[in-house]
Motif scaffolding. Structure first.
Motif, PDB file in Angstrom:
ATOM      1  N   HIS A 132       0.832  -1.201   0.000  1.00  0.00           N
ATOM      2  CA  HIS A 132       0.000   0.000   0.000  1.00  0.00           C
ATOM      3  C   HIS A 132       0.871   1.257   0.000  1.00  0.00           C
ATOM      4  O   HIS A 132       1.749   1.415   0.846  1.00  0.00           O
ATOM      5  CB  HIS A 132      -0.918   0.012   1.219  1.00  0.00           C
ATOM      6  CG  HIS A 132      -1.876  -1.133   1.246  1.00  0.00           C
ATOM      7  ND1 HIS A 132      -3.013  -1.173   0.470  1.00  0.00           N
ATOM      8  CD2 HIS A 132      -1.855  -2.295   1.952  1.00  0.00           C
ATOM      9  CE1 HIS A 132      -3.666  -2.303   0.705  1.00  0.00           C
ATOM     10  NE2 HIS A 132      -2.985  -3.004   1.596  1.00  0.00           N
ATOM     11  N   LYS A 133       0.619   2.136  -0.944  1.00  0.00           N
ATOM     12  CA  LYS A 133       1.343   3.399  -1.042  1.00  0.00           C
ATOM     13  C   LYS A 133       0.669   4.433  -0.150  1.00  0.00           C
ATOM     14  O   LYS A 133      -0.567   4.498  -0.065  1.00  0.00           O
ATOM     15  CB  LYS A 133       1.354   3.882  -2.491  1.00  0.00           C
ATOM     16  CG  LYS A 133       2.235   5.098  -2.716  1.00  0.00           C
ATOM     17  CD  LYS A 133       2.294   5.456  -4.188  1.00  0.00           C
ATOM     18  CE  LYS A 133       0.993   6.038  -4.676  1.00  0.00           C
ATOM     19  NZ  LYS A 133       1.073   6.572  -6.049  1.00  0.00           N
ATOM     20  N   ALA A 134       1.453   5.244   0.512  1.00  0.00           N
ATOM     21  CA  ALA A 134       0.908   6.249   1.429  1.00  0.00           C
ATOM     22  C   ALA A 134       0.008   7.232   0.677  1.00  0.00           C
ATOM     23  O   ALA A 134       0.375   7.738  -0.390  1.00  0.00           O
ATOM     24  CB  ALA A 134       2.042   7.005   2.117  1.00  0.00           C
ATOM     25  N   GLY A 135      -1.181   7.477   1.233  1.00  0.00           N
ATOM     26  CA  GLY A 135      -2.118   8.417   0.633  1.00  0.00           C
ATOM     27  C   GLY A 135      -2.835   7.891  -0.586  1.00  0.00           C
ATOM     28  O   GLY A 135      -3.499   8.654  -1.281  1.00  0.00           O
ATOM     29  N   ASP A 136      -2.728   6.594  -0.858  1.00  0.00           N
ATOM     30  CA  ASP A 136      -3.277   6.046  -2.097  1.00  0.00           C
ATOM     31  C   ASP A 136      -4.749   5.654  -1.968  1.00  0.00           C
ATOM     32  O   ASP A 136      -5.591   6.150  -2.707  1.00  0.00           O
ATOM     33  CB  ASP A 136      -2.459   4.845  -2.534  1.00  0.00           C
ATOM     34  CG  ASP A 136      -2.886   4.318  -3.899  1.00  0.00           C
ATOM     35  OD1 ASP A 136      -3.326   5.146  -4.725  1.00  0.00           O
ATOM     36  OD2 ASP A 136      -2.795   3.105  -4.132  1.00  0.00           O
ATOM     37  N   GLY A 168      -4.840   2.450   3.662  1.00  0.00           N
ATOM     38  CA  GLY A 168      -4.036   1.309   3.279  1.00  0.00           C
ATOM     39  C   GLY A 168      -2.654   1.294   3.899  1.00  0.00           C
ATOM     40  O   GLY A 168      -2.211   0.258   4.394  1.00  0.00           O
ATOM     41  N   ALA A 169      -1.935   2.409   3.880  1.00  0.00           N
ATOM     42  CA  ALA A 169      -0.541   2.416   4.307  1.00  0.00           C
ATOM     43  C   ALA A 169      -0.391   2.396   5.822  1.00  0.00           C
ATOM     44  O   ALA A 169       0.318   1.562   6.384  1.00  0.00           O
ATOM     45  CB  ALA A 169       0.181   3.624   3.716  1.00  0.00           C
ATOM     46  N   SER A 170      -1.050   3.315   6.514  1.00  0.00           N
ATOM     47  CA  SER A 170      -0.895   3.433   7.968  1.00  0.00           C
ATOM     48  C   SER A 170      -1.865   2.571   8.755  1.00  0.00           C
ATOM     49  O   SER A 170      -1.683   2.349   9.946  1.00  0.00           O
ATOM     50  CB  SER A 170      -1.064   4.892   8.389  1.00  0.00           C
ATOM     51  OG  SER A 170      -2.388   5.338   8.130  1.00  0.00           O
ATOM     52  N   GLN A 171      -2.951   2.113   8.109  1.00  0.00           N
ATOM     53  CA  GLN A 171      -4.009   1.337   8.744  1.00  0.00           C
ATOM     54  C   GLN A 171      -4.749   2.130   9.818  1.00  0.00           C
ATOM     55  O   GLN A 171      -5.356   1.548  10.719  1.00  0.00           O
ATOM     56  CB  GLN A 171      -3.466   0.026   9.323  1.00  0.00           C
ATOM     57  CG  GLN A 171      -2.869  -0.899   8.272  1.00  0.00           C
ATOM     58  CD  GLN A 171      -2.455  -2.232   8.833  1.00  0.00           C
ATOM     59  OE1 GLN A 171      -3.062  -2.727   9.763  1.00  0.00           O
ATOM     60  NE2 GLN A 171      -1.396  -2.818   8.260  1.00  0.00           N
ATOM     61  N   LEU A 172      -4.710   3.469   9.727  1.00  0.00           N
ATOM     62  CA  LEU A 172      -5.521   4.292  10.621  1.00  0.00           C
ATOM     63  C   LEU A 172      -6.987   3.995  10.342  1.00  0.00           C
ATOM     64  O   LEU A 172      -7.423   3.997   9.193  1.00  0.00           O
ATOM     65  CB  LEU A 172      -5.227   5.777  10.394  1.00  0.00           C
ATOM     66  CG  LEU A 172      -5.908   6.737  11.374  1.00  0.00           C
ATOM     67  CD1 LEU A 172      -5.246   6.658  12.744  1.00  0.00           C
ATOM     68  CD2 LEU A 172      -5.868   8.170  10.852  1.00  0.00           C
TER      69      LEU A 172
END
Length: 509
Positions: A132-136, A168-172
């Motif tokens: 997962h790319k950050a902000g994607d 996707g990236a941080s799973q927040l």
């Protein structure tokens, strides 16, 4: 075996033997030996890589047996049927193993049967790992299990849906209870998610629920028009997951399982009487979940989001999205169209009279569209049976009538002469309702074009001197000789009753 696969992969990608040996932490002779065996086999890298560890070991000469034995071959032939039967409701691996043992009494035990089946399934039906790319992407879905609120007065238990969104990236993660899965609640929850994370990702990945997708399709699904309008407002993209493919949103599916234990279980210890109370409790538990250290990692979802993903999100627009609804109606002959839910009437340009148009209305505005072109926009008005009119929408003759008011007639008269303005003012003041005098004013002022300004000024001055204020008075003054008019007037004044409540003009008429 993993080192062998790594060596062969790098060799296939064109790496040199020296760089392969350094990267794989092996000697050059070892690398050469494995590459020689690979070339002698005559297989491609993809074919070799598809083998399991046991078969790979056999290929490179470390096993005594060169091919699977008869028991293994018999079991492997059963696996396609096993895979198909497991998709049926109620069918288990235990049941299928028992059927396998009836057919092959000397077959493998249950544990080995499951072990080899898992390996076979991984080869024929692989699962791709997604980086997962950050902000994607933001993955959104509804939980399968519902929460509930209790009516304070009746004690009725009302089930509510639970919306979950995860980056996707941080799973927040974001969680919210809503009344239904309808598009109003779904879009509102998506908007709350964007404001919770403080930005907009490149894409939102929903399931194929009706609030997001009106018609599922493997290649080009048809998005819900309102949800697509929402995505355009926030400058993001909607990427629906493939139908019947939960793996496309495995991240949010995993989040749902975690939420069951970390939010659902604590919530069941209390009773909540409103959606606001329930969401307040959810928010408290959600913050603890996002701030909790992730498994086998020295940081939390919140820390990872702040360090990696927050800066990659697009900024939120200045204005929030207003949910719009549709209504189709035909333009009436008076140039207005009825908005059924409000029972109010809104004007459109008169050239669209008789046309069927589409109305998009929100809590504050009403927009009219014809063939995808916006032809009118109004501020939405509360109340019933009200006409909201834009004067520019009316025909020229209708615009003239729509502009009738006392100030307009007084200004028009003043542009001719002060005596004409005074006369018009007396006409307006004599009527209980100003609109009763509008036609008289139009008639008097119209004499400026017919008889000229000078004659109209003299006629109004004469009418003021006798206290007689009407269109007919000015008409008679202009049509007859003034001297003859005076003689007729004096003759009538001799017979006029002396009552204060009767004016000369009323008696004369």
């Amino acid at each position: 075996m993993s080192k062998i696969r790594k060596i062969l992969r790098m060799y296939t990608n064109g790496r040199s033997i020296m760089s392969i040996a350094a990267q794989a932490d092996a000697s050059r002779n070892t690398v050469k030996k494995y590459l020689a065996s690979f070339k002698e086999s005559g297989f491609s890298f993809d074919e070799v890589n598809a083998l399991n560890d046991k078969e790979l070991e056999d290929l490179f000469g470390k096993a005594k047996e060169r091919s699977p034995n008869s028991r293994m071959q018999a079991m492997l032939r059963c696996f396609p049927k096993v895979d198909k039967e497991l998709k049926r409701t109620g069918v288990t691996r235990q049941m299928l193993w028992e059927a396998y043992r009836k057919e092959f009494p000397d077959g493998y035990q249950y544990s080995q049967f499951c072990f080899y089946y898992t390996q076979w399934q991984a080869r024929v039906n692989p699962v791709m790992h997604i980086d997962h790319k950050a902000g994607d992407k933001l993955y959104v879905d509804f939980a399968g299990q519902k929460l509930s609120i209790t009516n304070r007065d009746t004690g009725e238990i009302i089930p509510v849906e639970v919306f979950i969104g995860i980056l996707g990236a941080s799973q927040l993660t974001y969680v919210e209870a809503v009344m239904s899965q309808q598009k109003e609640d779904f879009i509102s929850a998506c908007e709350h998610t964007l404001h919770y994370i403080g930005g907009v990702p490149e894409a939102i990945v929903p399931d194929n629920l009706k609030a997001a997708v009106t018609k599922s399709n493997r290649y080009e699904p048809t998005l819900n028009e309102t949800f697509e309008d929402f995505s355009n407002h926030y400058c993001t993209t909607i990427l629906p997951a493939r139908a019947f493919r939960p793996r496309d949103k495995a991240l949010v599916e995993g989040a749902v399982r975690i939420i069951y234990s970390r939010i659902y279980v604590p919530l069941r210890k209390s009773v909540y009487h409103s959606l606001q109370e329930l969401n307040a409790a959810i928010h408290e538990l959600l913050e603890a979940h996002n701030n909790r250290l992730m498994q086998s990692r020295p940081y939390s979802r919140r820390q990872q989001f702040e360090e990696v993903e927050r800066e990659t999100l697009m900024p939120l627009p200045v204005l929030r999205y207003e949910l719009k609804k549709q209504f189709h109606a035909t333009v009436m002959k008076n140039g207005h169209v009825s908005l059924g839910p409000d029972k109010n009437y809104y004007s459109v340009p008169y050239r669209f009279i008789g046309k069927k148009i589409k109305l998009l209305y929100s809590s504050t505005t009403v927009e009219a569209f014809y063939h995808y072109e916006r032809i009118a926009i109004h501020k939405r008005t509360k109340g019933l049976h009200r006409y909201i009119t834009d004067k520019d929408h009316l025909a020229s003759t209708h615009q003239f009538v729509a502009e009738w008011n006392p100030e307009k007639f007084l200004s028009w008269a003043a542009s001719i002469h002060e005596d004409v303005r005074l006369y018009i003012q007396h006409i307006l003041s004599r009527r209980h309702h100003a609109e009763q005098a509008y036609r008289s004013c139009i008639g008097v002022l119209g004499f400026a074009r017919k008889a000229g300004n000078e004659r109209l000024i003299l006629a109004c001055r004469r009418g003021l001197s006798y206290g007689m204020y009407s269109y007919k008075t000015i008409q008679m003054i202009l049509e007859k000789n003034l001297d003859q008019y005076e003689e007729s007037l004096f003759a009538n004044e001799l017979t006029m009753p002396e009552h204060d409540n009767i004016r000369g003009e009323d008696y004369y008429q």
